[in-house]
Structures are given as C-alpha cells and as structure tokens.
Write a protein that holds these residues in place. Structure first.
Motif, PDB file in Angstrom:
ATOM      1  N   GLN A  20      -9.146   2.461   2.235  1.00  0.00           N
ATOM      2  CA  GLN A  20      -8.002   1.552   1.571  1.00  0.00           C
ATOM      3  C   GLN A  20      -7.038   0.815   2.389  1.00  0.00           C
ATOM      4  N   CYS A  76       1.206   4.871   0.518  1.00  0.00           N
ATOM      5  CA  CYS A  76       0.387   5.823   1.112  1.00  0.00           C
ATOM      6  C   CYS A  76       0.686   7.302   0.623  1.00  0.00           C
ATOM      7  N   LEU A  81       1.083  -1.207   0.024  1.00  0.00           N
ATOM      8  CA  LEU A  81      -0.108  -0.021  -0.123  1.00  0.00           C
ATOM      9  C   LEU A  81       0.862   1.163  -0.175  1.00  0.00           C
ATOM     10  N   LEU A 137       0.146   9.643   5.772  1.00  0.00           N
ATOM     11  CA  LEU A 137      -1.514   9.559   5.862  1.00  0.00           C
ATOM     12  C   LEU A 137      -1.808  10.730   6.659  1.00  0.00           C
ATOM     13  N   THR A 177      -4.887   8.957   0.493  1.00  0.00           N
ATOM     14  CA  THR A 177      -5.076   7.448   0.974  1.00  0.00           C
ATOM     15  C   THR A 177      -6.531   7.469   2.042  1.00  0.00           C
TER      16      THR A 177
END
Length: 148
Positions: free
Chosen positions: A25, A17, A15, A52, A21
């Motif tokens: 997700q 980020c 993932l 994030l 994001t």
C-alpha cells in the motif's frame, strides 16, 4: 483551505496509515506521488506514518530513496504524532521536520469542511439526518460501547 473553491484531496492523494498498513500500500502511494501525472499538481499526504510497523517503515524509506532519484518534482507531506518522534519514519525524515500548528480558527476550518460536505439536494440522501444537510459526521462519546 485558502479558498472555499479549492477541492478536498481525492482518495488517491491520502494514505491513512495504521499498524496493518502493508508495504504494498505504501509502495502504490509513493509511486502515485513520484510519477508525474497530467491531472495537475497534487499534494500527497501520509497520515499517522508513525503507526507503520518497523518492517513496512524500512521498506518505505528504501523505496522513497530509490524513487527520489528519478523525480525531484514530488509534493509529499508526512504527518506524525509529535509524541512518537522516536518511531522509524519520523526519525528518518527528521531533517525535513516542520512543527505545525493550525493557522486558521476552528470555526473557519469547520465552515470550509461544511461547504465541501454539504448535500445540495437532500431529499433522497442519508445526509438529511445530519445538521445542515452535511453528508459526514463524527459521533463520539466519553463512554465506550454506548450504541454509536
């Protein structure tokens, strides 16, 4: 990277980020990480988790704590910029922090990636434009907006 035969991570194991994001997700990613699958032992990696947003980071921590109660066999790596260790995710997981320095020489890393990204039959592939029939390339410039 211990062996050239080891595959690269699949799309569901990583993932990447960004500030955009979403919590959904991150939730999907964590659920894949914590729910055992029959496809072998995957290693899940969150890249740039320090990017994030605060709200998403809080929800991610709550979900992590919740899912951790149900599974102890997960394999998760969270990579953050060491200059952003004051952000939410690096702070919350600071007890697990390990400072990493690449242990392999750059040439060996490049060779490993070149092995996995080489197109064997480049006749009808766009990879023929890149050096050594590699299907990915990084194009950069010191000057912004010069036609990359």
């Amino acid at each position: 990277m211990n062996s050239p035969k080891q595959p690269l991570p699949t799309f569901d194991e990583v993932l990447l980020c960004t500030p955009q994001t979403t919590a959904e997700q991150v939730e999907l990613f964590f659920r894949r990480c914590f729910i055992p699958c029959s496809g072998g032992e995957k290693i899940y990696t969150m890249l740039y988790a320090d990017e994030l947003s605060y709200d998403v980071s809080c929800r991610a921590e709550e979900l992590f704590q919740h899912l951790q109660l149900y599974s102890k066999t997960y394999r998760l790596i969270i990579l953050c910029d060491c200059e952003k260790e004051h952000n939410y995710i690096p702070s919350v997981f600071s007890q697990y922090k390990v400072h990493m320095i690449p242990q392999r020489p750059l040439a060996e890393i490049q060779e490993y990636l070149q092995h996995h990204y080489r197109v064997l039959e480049p006749s009808s592939s766009a990879a023929s434009v890149f050096k050594d029939n590699v299907c990915v390339a990084i194009v950069s410039s010191n000057r912004a907006g010069v036609g990359k």
